[in-house]
Every structure is written in structure tokens, then in C-alpha cells.
Design an enzyme around this catalytic site. Structure first.
Site, PDB file in Angstrom:
ATOM      1  CB  CYS A  24      -0.903   0.051   1.238  1.00 13.73           C
ATOM      2  SG  CYS A  24      -1.888  -1.425   1.545  1.00 13.73           S
ATOM      3  CB  THR A  25       1.256   4.228  -1.565  1.00  9.96           C
ATOM      4  OG1 THR A  25       2.027   3.277  -2.302  1.00  9.96           O
ATOM      5  CG2 THR A  25       2.028   5.533  -1.457  1.00  9.96           C
TER       6      THR A  25
END
Length: 349
Positions: A24-25
Site C-alpha cells: 500500500c501507499t
């Protein structure tokens, strides 16, 4: 039936060996002319069904780590959250504009915990929800966790030998940030207004070293272009440092969406050799100034949003759900489509 489906899902993840491919970011776009905005992508190697929930104040909670050794609390603030398989909360914003995001971190190592022992615990599935229920600011969150009155407790993903290993980011309506990680069994808290980006591995201290390296390179001439966590981290920092501030909320939201989309992984992309590279499944953009929570499933044709200012979070109000996990299609503001329901049970020991 739901429990059987969850167990079966994790059984499949084990068989095909893809349960580790989770990435994820998370970014915080500080557009002080208009809004403070936190955006995140949820990347996973296979579909990760998520419904959107409204939780009111006054909910009685348990940390789900054993009757005699669990944290208990009553929610002080209402929140809007996204669930994972209706057993955990990886993302959400409360009525004070506090945002909590969980991202995978392979390096996580949590303290030893004995069920029904002397140390109180909080299941990792409730980590983000505990923050949203109890705090209005990052400063309050950091002060509370610094006391270490309990530990975060993880366990094997049902049906697998893989431990759940994640770290937590928290941001608030002032633009303050904190990152919480368990490294070698110790809680590490990184607290700074400057910590606007978090991805997956490596641990956050090493991510800061990556930022220092790329600060000396002209990003307009060259930037790392792969979907690996370190490259996403470098690109996110560069673009955040160079995005203009605008005095228009609509443009600010569009700007945040454009960046988190840029940092997402194209649908169908996955690498067996890169565990921090997986298809983006959904994205959230949270306007912490105007208290609007935007959600975008990559399989939906539309972006939807929830206006927290229009929600009754009083303790006498009910839990509500917007069923997005079954492919229902919505558009625009969806406040009126939520249905009253019983809360789901968080995964515990």
C-alpha cells in the site's frame, strides 16, 4: 457462513502462496490554502472485500485478546471506516478529522503475549479502530501509546502459517503525522509534521534514508519508476514537495486523487519475487478539513463519498453499513444509502 467464507479464502491464499503479496501507499497532501488531505491505496494480491461502516460514539469495545487480558473501552468519537472481510479495519477517519491507516510491514515483530496473562493486549485487527475511537489528534495518540499500557497482539492469518505484520500511520486535521511500528518487539514511534509518506518495507527509519538520498536528485529529470515500495516512497515524496497549493477544494481533492492513482499498481500486476508489489484494489482520499471521506474501488465506475458532517454520531444512533463488497454500484455522495445493521466482530485470539 461468513466465517466459513473467510477461512476458505485464507486457505486459498495459503495454497497459492500469495498471501504475503500485500502492499500500500499513504500520503498526506498539506494544501494549507484549502484542505489537509490523506490518501492511501490498498494493494493486495487478490480481492480484499471491503464494506464502509459508520460507527457512533458510545460503542463498548474489547481488544479481543482474552477475557482476562484485553483492553476495554467505550468509543469517544464516531467514525467512518473501511473493513477487510468484515473482521478488521485497515482505514478510517473519525468525526474530528483524525485518520488512521494500516499498511503491511514484513519487518514487524510484536512483543510476546500470553493470553489471560498479566499484560493487556489489543488485537491488531482493532489497532486503527482503537485510535479512531479514542483520539482527536496525533499528539493525543502519541502521548497515549507512549505510556505502553498494553501491547498490540498479532496472530497467524487463519488457515496459514503467515503472521499479520503491519504498521500504523496517523494524521490529523492540522497536518501532524505519526508512524507506529513494532521492531524487534519494541514500539517505535516516529512523530513529525514532515512524515507525509509511508509505504511498506523497509521500516520507516530506513524509508527516511531513502528520502535523503533522492532529495539530492532532480526528480524532473529522473525518478525511480517501479512499483516497489522504495520507489513509490521516493516518487510520493518528490511530488508532494512539488505540488502547488490551491485555494479550491475540488482541485485539491483532484490533486490528491491524481497522486495516489499515480502511486497505485495497475490492475492485474503481481510479482512472485516482489512481495511489495500487488494490484491496487481500492483507494481512499480523506478531506480532514471538511470531513469528507472519498472511496474508489478500481472495479467501480464511480468515486463515492461520505460527508461526516451530515452523520448522526450520537451514542443513541445506530451502526450503519454501505455494502460495497458485493459489487453494488453507487455514485457521488452516498450518505443516504447506508443501512442500519449490527456491528461485525473483529478478529481476535
Amino acid at each position: 457462513m461468513k466465517k466459513l467464507n473467510v477461512v476458505f479464502l485464507f486457505f486459498l491464499l495459503t495454497i497459492f502462496g500469495v498471501y504475503q503479496a500485500y502492499a500500500c501507499t499513504r500520503i498526506v497532501y498539506k494544501n494549507y490554502k484549502a484542505n489537509i488531505i490523506t490518501a492511501r491505496s490498498m494493494d493486495f494480491s487478490m480481492p480484499i472485500p471491503g464494506n464502509i461502516w459508520v460507527f457512533p460514539r458510545g460503542m463498548e469495545r474489547s481488544g479481543e485478546t482474552g477475557e482476562l487480558s484485553t483492553v476495554r473501552w467505550t468509543s469517544k468519537y464516531g467514525s467512518v471506516v473501511v473493513s477487510s472481510w468484515d473482521i478488521a479495519v485497515p482505514d478510517g477517519m473519525n468525526e474530528k478529522g483524525l485518520m488512521a491507516n494500516l499498511l503491511w510491514l514484513n519487518e514487524s515483530e510484536y512483543p510476546a503475549f500470553v493470553k489471560n496473562g498479566p499484560v493487556k493486549g489489543l488485537s491488531v485487527s482493532l489497532w486503527a479502530q482503537y485510535v479512531l475511537d479514542n483520539f482527536a489528534t496525533v499528539k493525543e495518540t502519541v502521548e497515549a501509546f507512549s505510556k505502553e499500557e498494553f501491547v498490540i497482539v498479532t496472530d497467524k492469518i487463519p488457515g496459514t502459517e503467515k503472521m499479520t505484520t503491519i504498521h500504523l500511520s496517523v494524521s490529523d486535521a492540522t497536518g501532524d503525522n505519526a508512524i507506529f511500528e513494532y521492531i524487534d518487539g519494541k514500539l517505535i514511534i516516529h512523530h513529525s509534521n514532515d512524515y507525509n509518506v509511508m509505504t511498506n518495507s523497509p521500516a520507516f527509519e530506513k524509508q527516511l534514508s531513502i528520502k535523503d538520498y533522492w532529495n539530492d536528485i532532480d526528480g524532473f529529470s529522473f525518478m525511480p519508476g517501479t512499483n516497489k515500495a522504495a520507489d513509490r516512497f521516493a516518487r510520493a515524496n518528490f511530488y508532494l514537495d512539488n505540488l502547488p497549493a490551491v485555494d479550491n477544494t475540488r482541485v485539491a481533492i483532484a490533486t490528491a486523487f491524481s497522486l495516489i492513482r499515480h502511486l497505485s499498481v495497475p490492475y492485474g500486476i503481481q510479482s512472485a519475487d516482489a512481495l511489495d508489489l500487488s494490484t491496487t484494489r481500492w483507494r481512499v482520499v480523506a478531506d480532514q478539513t471538511d470531513l469528507v471521506y472519498y472511496y474508489e474501488d478500481v472495479l467501480f465506475p464511480n468515486t463515492i463519498w461520505i460527508d461526516l458532517k451530515k452523520i448522526d454520531f450520537s451514542k443513541d444512533s445506530s451502526v450503519k453499513i454501505l455494502n460495497t463488497a458485493e459489487g453494488n454500484t453507487y455514485a457521488g455522495e452516498v450518505n443516504n444509502y447506508f443501512k442500519e445493521t449490527a456491528p461485525f466482530k473483529f478478529q481476535g485470539l
